[in-house]
Write a protein that holds these residues in place. Structure first.
Motif, PDB file in Angstrom:
ATOM      1  N   GLU A   1     -12.593  -8.755  17.306  1.00  0.00           N
ATOM      2  CA  GLU A   1     -13.500  -7.778  16.701  1.00  0.00           C
ATOM      3  C   GLU A   1     -12.934  -7.366  15.341  1.00  0.00           C
ATOM      4  N   PRO A   2     -12.985  -8.273  14.354  1.00  0.00           N
ATOM      5  CA  PRO A   2     -12.333  -8.001  13.065  1.00  0.00           C
ATOM      6  C   PRO A   2     -12.971  -6.886  12.243  1.00  0.00           C
ATOM      7  N   ALA A   3     -14.173  -6.457  12.598  1.00  0.00           N
ATOM      8  CA  ALA A   3     -14.849  -5.404  11.828  1.00  0.00           C
ATOM      9  C   ALA A   3     -14.530  -4.004  12.346  1.00  0.00           C
ATOM     10  N   LYS A   4     -13.683  -3.912  13.387  1.00  0.00           N
ATOM     11  CA  LYS A   4     -13.297  -2.587  13.866  1.00  0.00           C
ATOM     12  C   LYS A   4     -11.843  -2.608  14.327  1.00  0.00           C
ATOM     13  N   GLU A   5     -11.242  -1.432  14.344  1.00  0.00           N
ATOM     14  CA  GLU A   5      -9.871  -1.342  14.813  1.00  0.00           C
ATOM     15  C   GLU A   5      -9.859  -1.566  16.324  1.00  0.00           C
ATOM     16  N   VAL A   6      -8.962  -2.419  16.761  1.00  0.00           N
ATOM     17  CA  VAL A   6      -8.761  -2.597  18.194  1.00  0.00           C
ATOM     18  C   VAL A   6      -7.414  -1.977  18.539  1.00  0.00           C
ATOM     19  N   CYS A   7      -7.174  -1.745  19.827  1.00  0.00           N
ATOM     20  CA  CYS A   7      -5.952  -1.054  20.204  1.00  0.00           C
ATOM     21  C   CYS A   7      -5.503  -1.490  21.588  1.00  0.00           C
ATOM     22  N   GLY A   8      -4.265  -1.179  21.887  1.00  0.00           N
ATOM     23  CA  GLY A   8      -3.726  -1.498  23.196  1.00  0.00           C
ATOM     24  C   GLY A   8      -2.294  -1.039  23.328  1.00  0.00           C
ATOM     25  N   ILE A   9      -1.742  -1.323  24.481  1.00  0.00           N
ATOM     26  CA  ILE A   9      -0.367  -0.943  24.800  1.00  0.00           C
ATOM     27  C   ILE A   9       0.417  -2.196  25.160  1.00  0.00           C
ATOM     28  N   LEU A  10       1.666  -2.219  24.716  1.00  0.00           N
ATOM     29  CA  LEU A  10       2.577  -3.318  25.020  1.00  0.00           C
ATOM     30  C   LEU A  10       3.690  -2.762  25.895  1.00  0.00           C
ATOM     31  N   ALA A  11       3.961  -3.462  26.981  1.00  0.00           N
ATOM     32  CA  ALA A  11       4.932  -2.961  27.956  1.00  0.00           C
ATOM     33  C   ALA A  11       6.083  -3.940  28.132  1.00  0.00           C
ATOM     34  N   GLY A  12       7.165  -3.420  28.632  1.00  0.00           N
ATOM     35  CA  GLY A  12       8.353  -4.234  28.903  1.00  0.00           C
ATOM     36  C   GLY A  12       9.509  -3.327  29.257  1.00  0.00           C
ATOM     37  N   ARG A  13      10.695  -3.736  28.821  1.00  0.00           N
ATOM     38  CA  ARG A  13      11.903  -2.941  29.063  1.00  0.00           C
ATOM     39  C   ARG A  13      12.809  -3.070  27.844  1.00  0.00           C
ATOM     40  N   GLU A  14      13.376  -1.969  27.446  1.00  0.00           N
ATOM     41  CA  GLU A  14      14.436  -1.954  26.438  1.00  0.00           C
ATOM     42  C   GLU A  14      14.113  -2.770  25.185  1.00  0.00           C
ATOM     43  N   LYS A  15      13.030  -2.428  24.516  1.00  0.00           N
ATOM     44  CA  LYS A  15      12.653  -3.045  23.237  1.00  0.00           C
ATOM     45  C   LYS A  15      12.263  -4.519  23.354  1.00  0.00           C
ATOM     46  N   ARG A  16      11.954  -4.980  24.568  1.00  0.00           N
ATOM     47  CA  ARG A  16      11.486  -6.350  24.786  1.00  0.00           C
ATOM     48  C   ARG A  16      10.117  -6.280  25.451  1.00  0.00           C
ATOM     49  N   ILE A  17       9.120  -6.819  24.749  1.00  0.00           N
ATOM     50  CA  ILE A  17       7.736  -6.753  25.216  1.00  0.00           C
ATOM     51  C   ILE A  17       7.409  -7.988  26.046  1.00  0.00           C
ATOM     52  N   GLY A  18       6.872  -7.750  27.241  1.00  0.00           N
ATOM     53  CA  GLY A  18       6.525  -8.852  28.123  1.00  0.00           C
ATOM     54  C   GLY A  18       5.103  -8.817  28.653  1.00  0.00           C
ATOM     55  N   ARG A  19       4.381  -7.704  28.376  1.00  0.00           N
ATOM     56  CA  ARG A  19       2.996  -7.581  28.867  1.00  0.00           C
ATOM     57  C   ARG A  19       2.136  -6.901  27.818  1.00  0.00           C
ATOM     58  N   ILE A  20       0.883  -7.298  27.788  1.00  0.00           N
ATOM     59  CA  ILE A  20      -0.077  -6.674  26.879  1.00  0.00           C
ATOM     60  C   ILE A  20      -1.214  -6.086  27.701  1.00  0.00           C
ATOM     61  N   PHE A  21      -1.651  -4.911  27.291  1.00  0.00           N
ATOM     62  CA  PHE A  21      -2.759  -4.232  27.945  1.00  0.00           C
ATOM     63  C   PHE A  21      -3.769  -3.828  26.867  1.00  0.00           C
ATOM     64  N   PRO A  22      -4.730  -4.713  26.565  1.00  0.00           N
ATOM     65  CA  PRO A  22      -5.758  -4.357  25.584  1.00  0.00           C
ATOM     66  C   PRO A  22      -6.573  -3.170  26.095  1.00  0.00           C
ATOM     67  N   LEU A  23      -6.893  -2.244  25.204  1.00  0.00           N
ATOM     68  CA  LEU A  23      -7.692  -1.083  25.554  1.00  0.00           C
ATOM     69  C   LEU A  23      -8.976  -1.102  24.728  1.00  0.00           C
ATOM     70  N   VAL A  24      -9.899  -0.225  25.064  1.00  0.00           N
ATOM     71  CA  VAL A  24     -11.187  -0.158  24.380  1.00  0.00           C
ATOM     72  C   VAL A  24     -11.155   0.980  23.365  1.00  0.00           C
ATOM     73  N   ASN A  25     -11.586   0.693  22.162  1.00  0.00           N
ATOM     74  CA  ASN A  25     -11.702   1.706  21.122  1.00  0.00           C
ATOM     75  C   ASN A  25     -13.042   2.419  21.304  1.00  0.00           C
ATOM     76  N   ILE A  26     -12.998   3.706  21.628  1.00  0.00           N
ATOM     77  CA  ILE A  26     -14.238   4.463  21.851  1.00  0.00           C
ATOM     78  C   ILE A  26     -14.597   5.354  20.654  1.00  0.00           C
ATOM     79  N   SER A  27     -13.972   5.110  19.518  1.00  0.00           N
ATOM     80  CA  SER A  27     -14.223   5.921  18.326  1.00  0.00           C
ATOM     81  C   SER A  27     -15.673   5.805  17.864  1.00  0.00           C
ATOM     82  N   ASP A  28     -16.188   6.898  17.309  1.00  0.00           N
ATOM     83  CA  ASP A  28     -17.515   6.888  16.696  1.00  0.00           C
ATOM     84  C   ASP A  28     -17.495   6.146  15.359  1.00  0.00           C
ATOM     85  N   ASN A  29     -16.312   5.958  14.811  1.00  0.00           N
ATOM     86  CA  ASN A  29     -16.148   5.298  13.522  1.00  0.00           C
ATOM     87  C   ASN A  29     -15.055   4.220  13.649  1.00  0.00           C
TER      88      ASN A  29
END
Length: 139
Positions: free
Chosen positions: A23-51
């Motif tokens: 969705e290049p025409a809007k900001e997308v967002c999510g959370i990255l999880a793992g341990r101690e500054k090492r990312i091993g999982r991605i959790f894309p979230l939905v942007n509910i902004s009006d803008n």
């Protein structure tokens, strides 16, 4: 002084870019999880902004559910990510004001040139920005 480092598996990094480019025409967002500054999982979230072209807003129920899942998997939130549609990969004033997790990194992906997205990682603590080196791991 040497920059701190944030490590991300290549497959997660590529998934993060795919999510942003979906969705290049809007900001997308999510959370990255793992341990101690090492990312091993991605959790894309939905942007509910009006803008959504200029900012992202996460439904408050999503992180609550996600944090429960992270606890059961013995993971922690390592970073929050979002894209900038037309701006550089650097925290905006709004990003700084909204940064409420000082222990977390903030990854921003610039889609100014969608053929060549740029991702950078930052720490934002008490309104002060410091860049981290984003290290992409081939595992």
């Amino acid at each position: 002084m040497r920059k701190s480092e944030l490590w991300i598996k290549r497959e997660i990094y590529e998934e993060l870019l795919r999510h942003c480019l979906k969705e290049p025409a809007k900001e997308v967002c999510g959370i990255l999880a793992g341990r101690e500054k090492r990312i091993g999982r991605i959790f894309p979230l939905v942007n509910i902004s009006d803008n959504p072209k200029f900012c992202y807003v996460i439904d408050s129920r999503e992180p609550l559910k996600l944090f429960k899942e992270l606890r059961t998997q013995n993971l922690e939130m390592v970073a929050i990510y979002h894209s900038h549609v037309d701006a550089q990969a650097y925290p905006s004033q709004r990003d700084i004001e909204m940064a409420s997790y000082p222990e977390s990194s903030y990854i921003i992906v610039s889609l100014s040139d969608p053929k060549s997205p740029v991702a950078r990682s930052f720490r934002i603590v008490d309104g002060k920005i410091s860049e981290e080196e984003l290290v992409i791991e081939d595992v």
